[in-house]
Every structure is written in C-alpha cells, then in structure tokens.
Design an enzyme around this catalytic site. Sequence first.
Site, PDB file in Angstrom:
ATOM      1  N   TYR A 105      43.803  17.751  41.831  1.00 36.47           N
ATOM      2  CA  TYR A 105      44.692  16.712  41.302  1.00 36.47           C
ATOM      3  C   TYR A 105      45.727  16.329  42.342  1.00 36.47           C
ATOM      4  O   TYR A 105      46.177  17.174  43.134  1.00 36.47           O
ATOM      5  CB  TYR A 105      45.444  17.201  40.055  1.00 36.47           C
ATOM      6  N   TYR A 144      36.907  22.571  38.872  1.00 29.53           N
ATOM      7  CA  TYR A 144      37.942  23.360  39.566  1.00 29.53           C
ATOM      8  C   TYR A 144      38.193  24.673  38.827  1.00 29.53           C
ATOM      9  O   TYR A 144      37.992  24.761  37.611  1.00 29.53           O
ATOM     10  CB  TYR A 144      39.244  22.563  39.741  1.00 29.53           C
ATOM     11  N   ARG A 154      36.769  24.805  35.129  1.00 26.27           N
ATOM     12  CA  ARG A 154      36.708  23.644  34.240  1.00 26.27           C
ATOM     13  C   ARG A 154      35.492  22.799  34.585  1.00 26.27           C
ATOM     14  O   ARG A 154      35.293  22.468  35.750  1.00 26.27           O
ATOM     15  CB  ARG A 154      37.952  22.753  34.385  1.00 26.27           C
ATOM     16  N   HIS A 157      35.713  16.738  34.263  1.00 24.62           N
ATOM     17  CA  HIS A 157      36.262  16.086  33.062  1.00 24.62           C
ATOM     18  C   HIS A 157      37.279  15.024  33.437  1.00 24.62           C
ATOM     19  O   HIS A 157      37.872  15.058  34.516  1.00 24.62           O
ATOM     20  CB  HIS A 157      36.907  17.113  32.126  1.00 24.62           C
ATOM     21  N   HIS A 159      40.708  13.244  31.620  1.00 25.01           N
ATOM     22  CA  HIS A 159      41.647  13.261  30.491  1.00 25.01           C
ATOM     23  C   HIS A 159      41.843  11.832  29.987  1.00 25.01           C
ATOM     24  O   HIS A 159      42.000  10.905  30.793  1.00 25.01           O
ATOM     25  CB  HIS A 159      42.997  13.833  30.930  1.00 25.01           C
TER      26      HIS A 159
HETATM   27 FE   LIG Z   1      42.110  18.699  33.935  1.00 22.84          FE
END
Ligand SMILES: [Fe+2]
Length: 239
Positions: A105, A144, A154, A157, A159
């Site tokens: 991110y 990640y 995870r 995905h 959000h």
């Molecule tokens: Fe996330």
Amino acid sequence: MIASFYPRDRHRHPQALTPDYKSSVTRSPRYPLLSIDQTTSERTGPTFGHGDINPGDNDLLLNHAQTGDPIGERIIVHGRVLDENAKPVPGALIEIWQANAGGRYRHRNDRYLAPIDPNFGGCGRTLTDDTGAYAFRTVKPGAYPWRNHGNNWRPAHIHFSVFGTAFCQRLITQLYFEGDPLISLCPIVRSIADEAAIAALTARLDMKTTASFDAIAYRFDIILRGQPATPFEHQLEGN
Ligand SMILES: [Fe+2]
C-alpha cells in the site's frame, strides 16, 4: 406502495469475534449492542455532489501516473449496485483502495518488502450511473503477509466503500478474485461463516468486457440488502 423490510441476515456478515483472526478478540464488543436513534444530521448530511467527482477518478492506471503506466496486470473491475429488489441504485459513491501489484500500500504504516510503485496511488472513486453501473481500471493487487499467526497472507483484494445519500449510509466490504487459493486460507475471510456469502465477495472473470490487447475484466455486483446481499464489514478500516 408499502415497501418490504429486509432485516440484516447477520449469518452472512463477518462474525465480530473470530479468535483465529487475532485482533477480533480485542475489537469485538463484550456487551450486547445498543441501538442509538439517528439524528437529523446523520440522516441528511453531509452529502456529496456529482461535481465532487472528476472524470478520471475511476482510472487508477492514470490517476497517479508520474512517468508511465503502473506495473502489474491491467484489469477492469465493473458491476452494478442493486437494491434488495434488483433495482439499480444510481448516484451511489463508490470509493476503492488497494495495494499495488507487489502487495504494497502507499501508506506510511505499510513496511512490506515489496516496493512502492511511483505510478500507482491505489485509490479511486466513481458514481454509479442511471443503471447502477460502475467501472474502474486498475492493476490486480498482489497478496501480502500480515501479522496474525506468522504465516497469514491476504488474498488479492480491493477494499470497497459505498455511500448512499447521507453520511450514515456507508457500507464497506472487500472484493476477492475468482480462483485465488488464498481466499479459503484467510482468517479474515473465514470470519464469514456462510460459503455463499464468501462467493458473493468473489469477482468473476468476465471475458465479455475484456478490452482487447489491453485489460481483462472482472465483474462484481453489490447488492445492498435482502437474501443475496453482499456481506459488509463492521469496521471502518481493514487489512
Ligand atoms: Fe487490504
């Protein structure tokens, strides 16, 4: 006309306490929930106008590009926002945020080894049109690792936040990608007990909407309430 009322089916939504998802132990309430009456300000504002959205805000391939295109698998994510009677919901604000193709991110608290992509911001927004339809261009996010039990990853995905016409009408969920083997291993996904509800969070490969020699497409419809409703989170930010 008298509208039908569809109460939330809590079995389809994430359970607040799922010890395998460690932080749910401290986040989940220990006392019964209370209903608090909404005030006028919660029911009516603040709202947003169509003028708050720029035409390119839904194009994550371009909206943060500095020196070229972002690295990664180019995808189109599209679908419709529908109510419990399969009627389109026009004018809903959809905001998305995601990791880059390496699983990182653009956020100061993200220390993952994968590099920041200078050409990818990871955020976008759009309004649904008169048919409830929306679309984004982006790159497919990478998986990640996250600190839970030492080897938790995870699944890829995105959000999603969906705003209605008033401040209190906000719903948050996550999109997963068809065929990802990490979906069934993720303790956050497993906080949803209903397999059909997990399937409702899984975007389907959509070869009809693919842009030739450019980007493949995934379809993700968001259903606000009723039997096939999309499961939504109970927290404002998630992993
Ligand atoms: Fe996330």
